[in-house]
Design a protein around this motif. Structure first.
Motif, PDB file in Angstrom:
ATOM      1  N   MET A  62       0.817  -1.216   0.000  1.00  0.00           N
ATOM      2  CA  MET A  62       0.000   0.000   0.000  1.00  0.00           C
ATOM      3  C   MET A  62       0.853   1.270   0.000  1.00  0.00           C
ATOM      4  N   LYS A  63       2.200   1.074   0.020  1.00  0.00           N
ATOM      5  CA  LYS A  63       3.149   2.202   0.061  1.00  0.00           C
ATOM      6  C   LYS A  63       2.917   3.089   1.290  1.00  0.00           C
ATOM      7  N   VAL A  64       2.654   2.403   2.407  1.00  0.00           N
ATOM      8  CA  VAL A  64       2.495   3.085   3.699  1.00  0.00           C
ATOM      9  C   VAL A  64       3.817   2.968   4.440  1.00  0.00           C
ATOM     10  N   PRO A  65       4.444   4.094   4.827  1.00  0.00           N
ATOM     11  CA  PRO A  65       5.809   4.037   5.364  1.00  0.00           C
ATOM     12  C   PRO A  65       5.928   3.669   6.840  1.00  0.00           C
ATOM     13  N   VAL A  66       4.803   3.704   7.585  1.00  0.00           N
ATOM     14  CA  VAL A  66       4.881   3.530   9.039  1.00  0.00           C
ATOM     15  C   VAL A  66       3.797   2.558   9.509  1.00  0.00           C
ATOM     16  N   VAL A  67       4.167   1.699  10.469  1.00  0.00           N
ATOM     17  CA  VAL A  67       3.193   0.835  11.146  1.00  0.00           C
ATOM     18  C   VAL A  67       3.153   1.216  12.621  1.00  0.00           C
ATOM     19  N   MET A  68       1.990   1.081  13.238  1.00  0.00           N
ATOM     20  CA  MET A  68       1.868   1.445  14.661  1.00  0.00           C
ATOM     21  C   MET A  68       0.755   0.623  15.308  1.00  0.00           C
ATOM     22  N   GLY A  69       0.724   0.677  16.616  1.00  0.00           N
ATOM     23  CA  GLY A  69      -0.324  -0.024  17.351  1.00  0.00           C
ATOM     24  C   GLY A  69      -0.266   0.334  18.824  1.00  0.00           C
ATOM     25  N   ALA A 114       5.909  -6.683  18.484  1.00  0.00           N
ATOM     26  CA  ALA A 114       6.046  -5.406  17.770  1.00  0.00           C
ATOM     27  C   ALA A 114       7.514  -5.012  17.630  1.00  0.00           C
ATOM     28  N   LYS A 115       8.293  -5.265  18.662  1.00  0.00           N
ATOM     29  CA  LYS A 115       9.733  -4.952  18.593  1.00  0.00           C
ATOM     30  C   LYS A 115      10.437  -5.821  17.554  1.00  0.00           C
ATOM     31  N   LYS A 116       9.990  -7.059  17.437  1.00  0.00           N
ATOM     32  CA  LYS A 116      10.611  -7.974  16.464  1.00  0.00           C
ATOM     33  C   LYS A 116      10.420  -7.502  15.026  1.00  0.00           C
ATOM     34  N   VAL A 117       9.317  -6.799  14.759  1.00  0.00           N
ATOM     35  CA  VAL A 117       9.060  -6.325  13.392  1.00  0.00           C
ATOM     36  C   VAL A 117       9.444  -4.853  13.215  1.00  0.00           C
ATOM     37  N   GLY A 118      10.236  -4.338  14.152  1.00  0.00           N
ATOM     38  CA  GLY A 118      10.829  -3.013  13.959  1.00  0.00           C
ATOM     39  C   GLY A 118      10.133  -1.847  14.617  1.00  0.00           C
ATOM     40  N   MET A 119       9.172  -2.089  15.499  1.00  0.00           N
ATOM     41  CA  MET A 119       8.509  -0.972  16.187  1.00  0.00           C
ATOM     42  C   MET A 119       9.263  -0.617  17.459  1.00  0.00           C
ATOM     43  N   GLU A 120       9.131   0.650  17.860  1.00  0.00           N
ATOM     44  CA  GLU A 120       9.729   1.116  19.114  1.00  0.00           C
ATOM     45  C   GLU A 120       8.652   1.732  19.989  1.00  0.00           C
ATOM     46  N   THR A 121       8.881   1.755  21.283  1.00  0.00           N
ATOM     47  CA  THR A 121       7.909   2.322  22.219  1.00  0.00           C
ATOM     48  C   THR A 121       8.000   3.843  22.203  1.00  0.00           C
ATOM     49  N   LEU A 122       6.887   4.496  21.867  1.00  0.00           N
ATOM     50  CA  LEU A 122       6.833   5.963  21.855  1.00  0.00           C
ATOM     51  C   LEU A 122       6.275   6.511  23.155  1.00  0.00           C
ATOM     52  N   TYR A 123       5.356   5.766  23.753  1.00  0.00           N
ATOM     53  CA  TYR A 123       4.773   6.191  25.040  1.00  0.00           C
ATOM     54  C   TYR A 123       4.145   4.969  25.698  1.00  0.00           C
ATOM     55  N   GLU A 124       4.265   4.885  26.997  1.00  0.00           N
ATOM     56  CA  GLU A 124       3.603   3.805  27.731  1.00  0.00           C
ATOM     57  C   GLU A 124       3.152   4.302  29.098  1.00  0.00           C
ATOM     58  N   MET A 125       2.081   3.704  29.577  1.00  0.00           N
ATOM     59  CA  MET A 125       1.538   4.097  30.880  1.00  0.00           C
ATOM     60  C   MET A 125       1.248   2.860  31.704  1.00  0.00           C
ATOM     61  N   ASN A 126       1.640   2.904  32.977  1.00  0.00           N
ATOM     62  CA  ASN A 126       1.436   1.780  33.883  1.00  0.00           C
ATOM     63  C   ASN A 126      -0.052   1.603  34.188  1.00  0.00           C
ATOM     64  N   TYR A 127      -0.473   0.361  34.298  1.00  0.00           N
ATOM     65  CA  TYR A 127      -1.866   0.072  34.626  1.00  0.00           C
ATOM     66  C   TYR A 127      -2.232   0.591  36.019  1.00  0.00           C
ATOM     67  N   MET A 182       3.302   1.977  20.210  1.00  0.00           N
ATOM     68  CA  MET A 182       4.531   1.606  19.515  1.00  0.00           C
ATOM     69  C   MET A 182       4.379   1.862  18.021  1.00  0.00           C
ATOM     70  N   ALA A 183       5.476   2.240  17.382  1.00  0.00           N
ATOM     71  CA  ALA A 183       5.449   2.508  15.942  1.00  0.00           C
ATOM     72  C   ALA A 183       6.844   2.326  15.368  1.00  0.00           C
ATOM     73  N   GLY A 184       6.918   2.165  14.050  1.00  0.00           N
ATOM     74  CA  GLY A 184       8.216   1.994  13.388  1.00  0.00           C
ATOM     75  C   GLY A 184       8.095   2.179  11.888  1.00  0.00           C
ATOM     76  N   LEU A 185       9.235   2.483  11.288  1.00  0.00           N
ATOM     77  CA  LEU A 185       9.285   2.650   9.833  1.00  0.00           C
ATOM     78  C   LEU A 185       9.273   1.297   9.145  1.00  0.00           C
ATOM     79  N   VAL A 186       8.694   1.270   7.968  1.00  0.00           N
ATOM     80  CA  VAL A 186       8.668   0.056   7.156  1.00  0.00           C
ATOM     81  C   VAL A 186       9.711   0.209   6.066  1.00  0.00           C
ATOM     82  N   SER A 187      10.638  -0.731   6.003  1.00  0.00           N
ATOM     83  CA  SER A 187      11.646  -0.678   4.947  1.00  0.00           C
ATOM     84  C   SER A 187      10.982  -0.930   3.602  1.00  0.00           C
TER      85      SER A 187
END
Length: 327
Positions: A230-237, A248-261, A286-291
């Motif tokens: 789809m020529k989408v440069p970024v994945v997130m969740g 998510a880390k295995k497929v190249g995402m990094e943690t942008l923000y997290e909050m404790n329960y 989490m989000a990351g660039l898609v090669s």
């Protein structure tokens, strides 16, 4: 029967066979056009393919039966006991599926057993059985064992408030969505990666008997391939448990923000998600660039070459060397 009549019957049969052949070719072409796109196949018989509209309700039912009972937010709010919330969850799921980018996993080894009565009917009628077999192949029951919910979100759509507002009903559903929205709004992913579109990973559900087979990792990698197509440069969740965060880390995402329960509470100061389970401490954006191209497999290490032996010297060469040394 006269010869003339026999010839006419033969011609009629031939024409009928030719018509059937043309119809078969047309059916094959139509199946190819409307058949789901296969992203990956495994040697063990799993097919990773587009999730088509015919299977939307089946996948939603699978999530309602096997996902909401184990997912951290749904489990702590007891969403499965709130009928209004379950209906609202199904509506939101249908909205995501209609985007048309989700993936399902089909077990190709699965075969539905034929009832005894059907077998007897097939033996009795030959012409009718052919028609039944054709219909059976067309409407063949497939076994969906897993699904990944994906949706492409564009910056222009996200910027409009009305496009982000969705009707949420049910107390349990409202609690889950409120926490997810709070974490999701902490970082502007479009500004962070300077992009106009992102592919969001929503949920992964795998049937209990098919877990621990590596399907989730292959699904996530197929999700990256969808983004490339789809020529989408970024994945997130927004991921609620440590397994999904690890995936998510295995497929190249990094943690942008997290909050404790433990830090998310209701207006009375009471914890909402007080039993997240072992290892689950935060809700993470989490989000990351898609090669552009999929990563190449690591090249095998070159084997250490054995030290080269000096070439053998003949007796004549040895004599010549000795004579040179003497002179």
């Amino acid at each position: 029967m006269s010869r003339k009549l026999r010839k006419e019957e033969e011609k009629f049969k031939q024409l009928k066979e030719e018509e059937e052949e043309v119809e078969d070719k047309y059916e094959v072409q139509m199946r190819r056009i409307y058949s789901p796109l296969v992203w990956h196949k495994t040697e063990s018989g799993f097919s990773f393919q587009d999730l088509k509209e015919d299977h939307f309700n089946e996948v939603i039912q699978m999530f309602q039966e096997h996902y909401v009972y184990n997912e951290v937010l749904c489990k702590n709010t007891e969403l499965y006991n709130d009928k209004v919330s379950m209906d609202s969850y199904a509506e939101r799921m249908m909205f995501y599926l209609k985007d048309g980018h989700s993936i399902m996993v089909v077990d190709k080894n699965y075969k539905e057993e034929i009832e005894e009565g059907e077998e007897e009917e097939e033996k009795e009628n030959t012409e009718e059985t052919k028609q039944k077999k054709k219909k059976k192949k067309e409407d063949e029951k497939i076994k969906i064992v897993a699904a990944l919910i994906l949706r492409v979100i564009h910056r222009n759509d996200y910027a409009r408030v009305f496009s982000r507002v969705q009707l949420v009903e049910g107390e349990a559903m409202k609690k889950c969505i409120a926490f997810k929205n709070f974490v999701n709004r902490k970082v502007d992913v479009f500004a962070k990666f300077d992009c106009d579109s992102i592919l969001r990973f929503y949920d992964i559900c795998i049937l209990p008997e098919y877990r621990n087979r590596g399907l989730s990792l292959v699904l996530a990698k197929c999700g990256l391939n969808v983004a490339r197509a789809m020529k989408v440069p970024v994945v997130m969740g927004v991921f609620s448990d440590f397994r999904m965060q690890k995936l998510a880390k295995k497929v190249g995402m990094e943690t942008l923000y997290e909050m404790n329960y433990v830090d998310w509470r209701d207006p009375d100061g009471e914890m909402i998600f007080d039993d997240p389970g072992a290892g689950n401490y935060t809700l993470a954006l989490m989000a990351g660039l898609v090669s552009i191209l999929p990563p190449e497999p690591p090249k095998p290490k070159p084997e250490e070459e054995a030290p080269k032996k000096p070439p053998k010297i003949t007796r004549a060469e040895k004599r010549a060397l000795l004579e040179k040394m003497k002179t």
